[in-house]
Design a protein around this motif. Structure first.
Motif, PDB file in Angstrom:
ATOM      1  N   THR A 113       9.633   2.039   0.918  1.00 12.39           N
ATOM      2  CA  THR A 113       9.062   0.757   1.331  1.00 12.39           C
ATOM      3  C   THR A 113       8.660   0.856   2.801  1.00 12.39           C
ATOM      4  N   MET A 114       7.449   0.416   3.095  1.00 16.15           N
ATOM      5  CA  MET A 114       6.958   0.402   4.476  1.00 16.15           C
ATOM      6  C   MET A 114       7.108  -1.010   5.046  1.00 16.15           C
ATOM      7  N   GLN A 115       7.751  -1.094   6.208  1.00 14.71           N
ATOM      8  CA  GLN A 115       7.863  -2.370   6.917  1.00 14.71           C
ATOM      9  C   GLN A 115       6.963  -2.338   8.152  1.00 14.71           C
ATOM     10  N   LEU A 116       6.118  -3.349   8.275  1.00 14.90           N
ATOM     11  CA  LEU A 116       5.257  -3.485   9.446  1.00 14.90           C
ATOM     12  C   LEU A 116       5.665  -4.748  10.196  1.00 14.90           C
ATOM     13  N   HIS A 117       6.234  -4.564  11.393  1.00 15.72           N
ATOM     14  CA  HIS A 117       6.583  -5.687  12.258  1.00 15.72           C
ATOM     15  C   HIS A 117       5.448  -5.876  13.270  1.00 15.72           C
ATOM     16  N   ILE A 118       4.760  -7.004  13.147  1.00 17.62           N
ATOM     17  CA  ILE A 118       3.487  -7.202  13.835  1.00 17.62           C
ATOM     18  C   ILE A 118       3.595  -8.350  14.837  1.00 17.62           C
ATOM     19  N   HIS A 119       2.894  -8.183  15.947  1.00 16.46           N
ATOM     20  CA  HIS A 119       2.573  -9.244  16.898  1.00 16.46           C
ATOM     21  C   HIS A 119       3.716  -9.702  17.795  1.00 16.46           C
ATOM     22  N   LEU A 130      -4.755  -1.115   4.846  1.00 18.01           N
ATOM     23  CA  LEU A 130      -4.206  -1.183   3.495  1.00 18.01           C
ATOM     24  C   LEU A 130      -5.214  -0.718   2.461  1.00 18.01           C
ATOM     25  N   ASP A 131      -6.474  -1.091   2.652  1.00 14.11           N
ATOM     26  CA  ASP A 131      -7.504  -0.720   1.673  1.00 14.11           C
ATOM     27  C   ASP A 131      -7.726   0.785   1.645  1.00 14.11           C
ATOM     28  N   ARG A 132      -7.643   1.419   2.792  1.00 13.89           N
ATOM     29  CA  ARG A 132      -7.779   2.878   2.841  1.00 13.89           C
ATOM     30  C   ARG A 132      -6.672   3.543   2.019  1.00 13.89           C
ATOM     31  N   ALA A 133      -5.452   3.060   2.173  1.00 17.14           N
ATOM     32  CA  ALA A 133      -4.339   3.620   1.407  1.00 17.14           C
ATOM     33  C   ALA A 133      -4.499   3.347  -0.082  1.00 17.14           C
ATOM     34  N   GLY A 184      -2.549   5.468  -2.640  1.00 16.47           N
ATOM     35  CA  GLY A 184      -1.377   5.841  -1.852  1.00 16.47           C
ATOM     36  C   GLY A 184      -0.759   4.708  -1.064  1.00 16.47           C
ATOM     37  N   LEU A 185      -0.895   3.466  -1.536  1.00 16.43           N
ATOM     38  CA  LEU A 185      -0.299   2.340  -0.826  1.00 16.43           C
ATOM     39  C   LEU A 185       1.133   2.131  -1.301  1.00 16.43           C
ATOM     40  N   PRO A 186       2.111   2.250  -0.407  1.00 12.71           N
ATOM     41  CA  PRO A 186       3.515   2.081  -0.819  1.00 12.71           C
ATOM     42  C   PRO A 186       3.891   0.605  -0.922  1.00 12.71           C
ATOM     43  N   LYS A 187       5.077   0.344  -1.424  1.00 10.50           N
ATOM     44  CA  LYS A 187       5.647  -0.997  -1.314  1.00 10.50           C
ATOM     45  C   LYS A 187       5.663  -1.376   0.171  1.00 10.50           C
ATOM     46  N   THR A 188       5.282  -2.623   0.448  1.00  5.96           N
ATOM     47  CA  THR A 188       5.053  -2.998   1.841  1.00  5.96           C
ATOM     48  C   THR A 188       5.611  -4.384   2.130  1.00  5.96           C
ATOM     49  N   ILE A 189       6.312  -4.492   3.253  1.00  8.14           N
ATOM     50  CA  ILE A 189       6.785  -5.786   3.750  1.00  8.14           C
ATOM     51  C   ILE A 189       6.066  -6.060   5.066  1.00  8.14           C
ATOM     52  N   LEU A 190       5.378  -7.192   5.132  1.00 10.96           N
ATOM     53  CA  LEU A 190       4.609  -7.572   6.311  1.00 10.96           C
ATOM     54  C   LEU A 190       5.331  -8.703   7.042  1.00 10.96           C
ATOM     55  N   TYR A 191       5.785  -8.412   8.250  1.00  8.11           N
ATOM     56  CA  TYR A 191       6.405  -9.416   9.107  1.00  8.11           C
ATOM     57  C   TYR A 191       5.439  -9.736  10.247  1.00  8.11           C
ATOM     58  N   LYS A 243       5.447  -6.105  -5.100  1.00 10.31           N
ATOM     59  CA  LYS A 243       5.159  -4.910  -4.294  1.00 10.31           C
ATOM     60  C   LYS A 243       4.833  -5.268  -2.848  1.00 10.31           C
ATOM     61  N   MET A 244       4.003  -6.269  -2.646  1.00 12.05           N
ATOM     62  CA  MET A 244       3.630  -6.715  -1.302  1.00 12.05           C
ATOM     63  C   MET A 244       4.451  -7.958  -0.964  1.00 12.05           C
ATOM     64  N   GLN A 245       5.198  -7.896   0.137  1.00 11.01           N
ATOM     65  CA  GLN A 245       6.140  -8.942   0.503  1.00 11.01           C
ATOM     66  C   GLN A 245       5.801  -9.543   1.870  1.00 11.01           C
ATOM     67  N   LEU A 246       5.956 -10.858   1.990  1.00 12.21           N
ATOM     68  CA  LEU A 246       5.952 -11.488   3.310  1.00 12.21           C
ATOM     69  C   LEU A 246       7.367 -11.428   3.855  1.00 12.21           C
ATOM     70  N   GLY A 247       7.547 -10.720   4.963  1.00 18.10           N
ATOM     71  CA  GLY A 247       8.884 -10.525   5.505  1.00 18.10           C
ATOM     72  C   GLY A 247       9.553 -11.824   5.910  1.00 18.10           C
ATOM     73  N   SER A 248      10.865 -11.819   5.920  1.00 19.89           N
ATOM     74  CA  SER A 248      11.645 -13.010   6.245  1.00 19.89           C
ATOM     75  C   SER A 248      11.326 -13.499   7.649  1.00 19.89           C
ATOM     76  N   GLY A 249      11.669 -14.772   7.907  1.00 21.80           N
ATOM     77  CA  GLY A 249      11.461 -15.327   9.236  1.00 21.80           C
ATOM     78  C   GLY A 249      12.114 -14.436  10.282  1.00 21.80           C
ATOM     79  N   TRP A 250      11.325 -13.897  11.168  1.00 21.91           N
ATOM     80  CA  TRP A 250      11.757 -12.816  12.057  1.00 21.91           C
ATOM     81  C   TRP A 250      11.864 -13.323  13.491  1.00 21.91           C
ATOM     82  N   TRP A 251      13.008 -13.021  14.117  1.00 21.42           N
ATOM     83  CA  TRP A 251      13.203 -13.215  15.551  1.00 21.42           C
ATOM     84  C   TRP A 251      13.078 -14.689  15.925  1.00 21.42           C
TER      85      TRP A 251
END
Length: 469
Positions: free
Chosen positions: A289-295, A330-333, A338-345, A369-377
């Motif tokens: 699973t890939m986690q992307l912590h953004i912004h 994401l579209d390239r993967a 080759g797009l893995p399970k992904t959590i977007l925060y 497969k595609m998740q909105l990450g939990s309320g972060w920080w």
């Protein structure tokens, strides 16, 4: 009554969901910043200041807002004085989640019902320190007694993982697994990049004199991490920009950096795009699973950054454009299968609608497969959690959500899972009471249990997960 058995549980449905379904579920803490060395060495805390205030920039920010001098926050004041400075601050935090978290930790871990303030602080200091000196409050005991089954730490590709390996040799009631955090590989413009490359060379046993060699070294580390039970990666993408480049261009950029030349913003973007895309392919191959912590917007106070360094309470949130670059990544993967399970925060909750809409474009095969990450920080509050849960439910399948994490450096933060579960049950209870969800405890109870534990156990594919009783 403050923090009674039914706090936050405003309906009968909510109370039933929490007490009969959520409360006793085990915890999978799939993203935290605990130190595996501390877990292995299992030393007692010297006192409550070390256990509670050390490294906790949530508390530090509120102490600064209360006018506490830095000497009593991160400085050289005695531990008791630092604790007293926090005790003076706590009554001013009413309305902030730290007021509830502070007293929830005192109750759940130490059996203390008294409110923390300047008058009660000496008594609480003595009683908690007495308990901390007992075996029940060593690091591993706290994890075990919190009903935690999986702890995923955050680890650099060049880390040896020696303490994870040592922990695997000892029988535990929980697993400590690494998570792959290659930020230093992507931050080619960072002053310490060349020094980090040398660490990577030693860990991988290869010379990294080209971009191709870097990718190969990282692939070796992914293989090694997988052998040690790693099933997640994590990225701090404070700024996400996408610009593709061919192999020759990336090799040229990498060679330029090795030679000590300064890179342009465009070159940095091409390098990061290509390396991140290569890593995404590796994650897919391993079924990670890939986690992307953004912004996040880091280190805003230059004066204090120069004094204290990063992660000391001076980060904000970013409001840059996001959708186009993330979609292209994401579209390239996905185009390469080759797009893995992904959590977007995102630290900026204004990003939730675009993230959720984009997630729906790439749902495939794996449930949720595609998740909105939990309320972060800054969103790790009752209102922030409710907002994230509501947006998730409005735009996807909340029933597939993998639930809460601590994202913490504190061993006493597991009560955040209880807090989250109460907020979850509060929200679902409101839906049922308004007639938006059926009065079906079997359906809603299963939904709560899944979000609390079962979804994460199934989604991440850990080597072995202890079943919930």
């Amino acid at each position: 009554m403050f923090l009674n058995d039914n706090f936050l549980l405003t309906t009968e449905t909510a109370r039933t969901l929490f007490h009969q379904h959520a409360k006793s579920m085990p915890i999978i803490d799939y993203h935290c910043h605990l130190d595996p060395k501390e877990i292995y060495e299992n030393k007692p805390f010297r006192n409550l200041t070390e256990a509670w205030l050390s490294g906790d920039h949530y508390k530090w920010r509120l102490m600064r807002a209360n006018g506490i001098p830095e000497s009593h926050i991160t400085g050289d004041a005695p531990d008791y004085d630092k604790f007293m400075a926090w005790a003076v601050t706590v009554p001013k935090t009413v309305g902030n989640p730290l007021y509830s978290w502070t007293h929830l930790e005192l109750r759940r871990f130490f059996g203390i019902d008294e409110l923390l303030n300047e008058e009660s602080a000496p008594r609480i200091w003595e009683e908690v320190n007495r308990q901390l000196a007992t075996p029940a409050f060593k690091r591993r005991s706290i994890i075990k007694n919190s009903n935690v089954k999986i702890v995923c730490t955050t680890d650099d590709p060049a880390d040896s993982l020696e303490y994870h390996q040592l922990l695997k040799k000892e029988e535990q009631d929980f697993q400590v697994l690494p998570a792959f955090r290659p930020d230093k590989a992507l931050n080619i413009d960072a002053p310490g990049f060349i020094d980090w490359l040398q660490r990577l060379e030693q860990a991988a046993g290869v010379q990294v004199r080209s971009y191709a060699a870097l990718v190969e070294a990282l692939k070796q580390r992914v293989d090694f991490f997988h052998e040690q039970g790693c099933r997640l990666s994590d990225h701090a993408l404070d700024v996400l920009r996408y610009e593709a480049g061919d192999a020759a261009a990336v090799e040229s950029i990498f060679a330029k950096r090795l030679a000590g030349s300064e890179l342009s913003h465009a070159e940095i973007t091409v390098y990061r795009t290509e390396l991140l895309s290569a890593l995404i392919g590796m994650y897919h191959e391993k079924n990670w699973t890939m986690q992307l912590h953004i912004h996040a917007y880091r280190n805003n106070n230059t004066l204090m950054f120069n004094r204290l360094g990063p992660d000391t309470g001076y980060d904000g949130l970013n409001d840059l454009p996001l959708t186009e670059s993330l979609s292209r990544l994401l579209d390239r993967a996905e185009s390469a299968q080759g797009l893995p399970k992904t959590i977007l925060y995102s630290l900026n909750p204004n990003d939730y609608p675009s993230l959720l809409a984009l997630m729906g474009c790439y749902q495939k095969d794996t449930p949720g497969k595609m998740q909105l990450g939990s309320g972060w920080w800054y969103n790790d509050t009752r209102s922030g959690m409710r907002h994230q849960l509501t947006m998730f439910a409005d735009n996807s399948l909340l029933s597939r959500f993998v639930g809460m994490l601590t994202d913490s450096r504190s061993f006493l933060s597991y009560t955040r899972h209880e807090y989250f579960r109460r907020v979850l049950c509060e929200l679902i209870g409101e839906w049922a009471e308004r007639g938006e969800a059926p009065d079906d405890m079997a359906l809603l109870g299963q939904m709560v249990e899944d979000i609390a534990y079962h979804n994460a156990a199934a989604y991440f594919g850990f080597p072995a997960v202890v079943a919930a009783e």
